[in-house]
Motif scaffolding. Structure first.
Motif, PDB file in Angstrom:
ATOM      1  N   THR A  63       0.829  -1.219   0.000  1.00 56.00           N
ATOM      2  CA  THR A  63       0.000   0.000   0.000  1.00 56.00           C
ATOM      3  C   THR A  63       0.860   1.265   0.000  1.00 56.00           C
ATOM      4  OG1 THR A  63      -0.137   0.002   2.416  1.00 56.00           O
ATOM      5  CG2 THR A  63      -1.880  -1.167   1.228  1.00 56.00           C
ATOM      6  N   GLY A  64       2.139   1.102  -0.224  1.00 58.75           N
ATOM      7  CA  GLY A  64       3.050   2.258  -0.248  1.00 58.75           C
ATOM      8  C   GLY A  64       3.135   2.883  -1.632  1.00 58.75           C
ATOM      9  N   GLN A  65       4.063   3.872  -1.785  1.00 56.35           N
ATOM     10  CA  GLN A  65       4.151   4.632  -3.040  1.00 56.35           C
ATOM     11  C   GLN A  65       4.420   3.706  -4.234  1.00 56.35           C
ATOM     12  OE1 GLN A  65       7.694   6.967  -3.699  1.00 56.35           O
ATOM     13  NE2 GLN A  65       6.700   8.340  -5.161  1.00 56.35           N
ATOM     14  N   ILE A  66       5.364   2.767  -4.089  1.00 54.42           N
ATOM     15  CA  ILE A  66       5.653   1.840  -5.200  1.00 54.42           C
ATOM     16  C   ILE A  66       4.675   0.662  -5.159  1.00 54.42           C
ATOM     17  CG2 ILE A  66       7.379   0.341  -6.248  1.00 54.42           C
ATOM     18  CD1 ILE A  66       9.543   2.002  -4.865  1.00 54.42           C
ATOM     19  N   GLY A  67       4.491   0.111  -3.954  1.00 53.83           N
ATOM     20  CA  GLY A  67       3.717  -1.130  -3.813  1.00 53.83           C
ATOM     21  C   GLY A  67       2.306  -1.041  -4.350  1.00 53.83           C
ATOM     22  N   SER A  68       1.661   0.102  -4.123  1.00 48.55           N
ATOM     23  CA  SER A  68       0.246   0.222  -4.516  1.00 48.55           C
ATOM     24  C   SER A  68       0.090   0.103  -6.034  1.00 48.55           C
ATOM     25  CB  SER A  68      -0.329   1.555  -4.035  1.00 48.55           C
ATOM     26  OG  SER A  68       0.437   2.631  -4.567  1.00 48.55           O
TER      27      SER A  68
END
Ligand code: VAH
Length: 319
Positions: A10-15
């Motif tokens: 749910t982070g900047q890259i992960g999402s």
């Protein structure tokens, strides 16, 4: 077909990476790992499986890997540079304690592991322009220390235990989807938001400060292509320099003004982030990535600016 676990989904890259991976490998084959308080929402939640996976809890990683028969782990859990300076012990606990947990699970359960490094893994005594793939890495930030240590640990697990670890050194990443949290390069994201909202941009990084930057679609493609690369071609593993553009605040400001006439910017330099930025390279040499797994960026500053402004205008109902 791969079965993937994305830790930090749910982070900047992960999402964005989780959704792109689901489009490639199938929704059911990509598990969104999250921590309490940062649960997946909307399409990320509805489009595929999700598991609570706190990277500091090795049992949660192992349980998710076993339950979903995971063979590839994307480890995107980290504190970004400015936050890591404020919370160095937590940055180490997540960045290295968490990585050790992940590598141990990967060793035992035969998973490949992607863990991003960063331009932040270099310090002020590395060559600033055309920073080589193999050169001095003595970062002055806890973020950089976790990234260099992560590279060394990942290479150790590949050499000692045969764990298929791979990594790229990301530039500052620019995206319109999930706002970044606490990075030094994040001014290059915030400036687009100010332009679309019709606000004057207060720039925390001084004119003439060049850093490598990359549009998120290129970064996501790099993270996927490196893991799909033929391992027999890889001379390096952790971690590959990748690059696409290098600019300072004045350059990106003038590019945006081409599309947003009247857009204003003033400088109010943040000493912490300026100090971090001054210690980082201006521009990486990514020849090895291009030679060993055919890396090539697709977005330049103009193409990124047009797409960012279009997408943010839609996001804010200003199109
Ligand atoms: C940061 N955006 O500024 C992140 C990134 C290379 C920069 O690591 O900390």
């Amino acid at each position: 077909m791969k079965n993937v676990l994305v830790i930090g989904s749910t982070g900047q890259i992960g999402s964005e990476l989780t959704m792109k991976l689901r489009g490639i490998y199938g929704n059911a084959n990509v598990v969104a790992g999250y921590i309490k308080g940062a649960e997946p929402k909307g399409e990320l939640l509805e489009s595929g499986p999700a598991e609570e996976v706190d990277i500091t809890n090795a049992q949660q990683i192992a349980d998710a890997v076993r339950k979903h028969k995971v063979d590839t782990i994307y480890n995107l859990a980290a504190l970004l540079s400015a936050v890591a300076e404020a919370k160095p012990l937590l940055a180490w606990k997540i960045g290295i304690g968490g990585l050790m947990n992940t590598l141990e699970v990967a060793r035992e359960l035969k998973c490949a592991v992607f863990t991003p490094s960063s331009i932040g893994s270099f310090g002020p005594n590395a060559p600033k322009d055309g920073t080589p793939q193999d050169t001095i890495q003595q970062p002055r930030t806890m973020y950089g220390v976790t990234k260099v240590s992560g590279e060394l640990l990942s290479n150790y697990y590949a050499l000692k235990f045969g764990v298929d670890t791979r990594s790229v050194r990301f530039p500052g990443l620019i995206s319109y989807v999930t706002p970044p949290g606490g990075g030094t390069t994040d001014y290059a994201v915030d400036i687009y938001y100010s332009a679309v909202k019709g606000e004057k941009f207060i720039c925390p990084i001084k004119q003439g400060t060049f850093m490598d930057m990359m549009y998120m679609p290129d970064a996501l493609r790099a993270a996927i292509e490196i893991m799909e690369a033929n391992p027999e071609r890889l001379i390096h593993r952790n971690s590959f320099n990748i690059a696409s553009m290098s600019f300072d605040p004045e350059i990106i400001y003038n590019k945006i003004k081409e599309y947003v006439p009247g857009f204003e910017m003033v400088y109010d330099v943040d000493p912490l982030r300026q100090g971090i930025a001054d210690s980082w390279p201006n521009r990486l040499d990514d020849t090895c990535a291009r030679m060993e797994w055919d890396w090539k960026p697709e977005y330049d500053l103009d193409a990124m600016t047009r797409d960012m402004l279009d997408k943010l205008r839609i996001k804010f109902g200003k199109s």
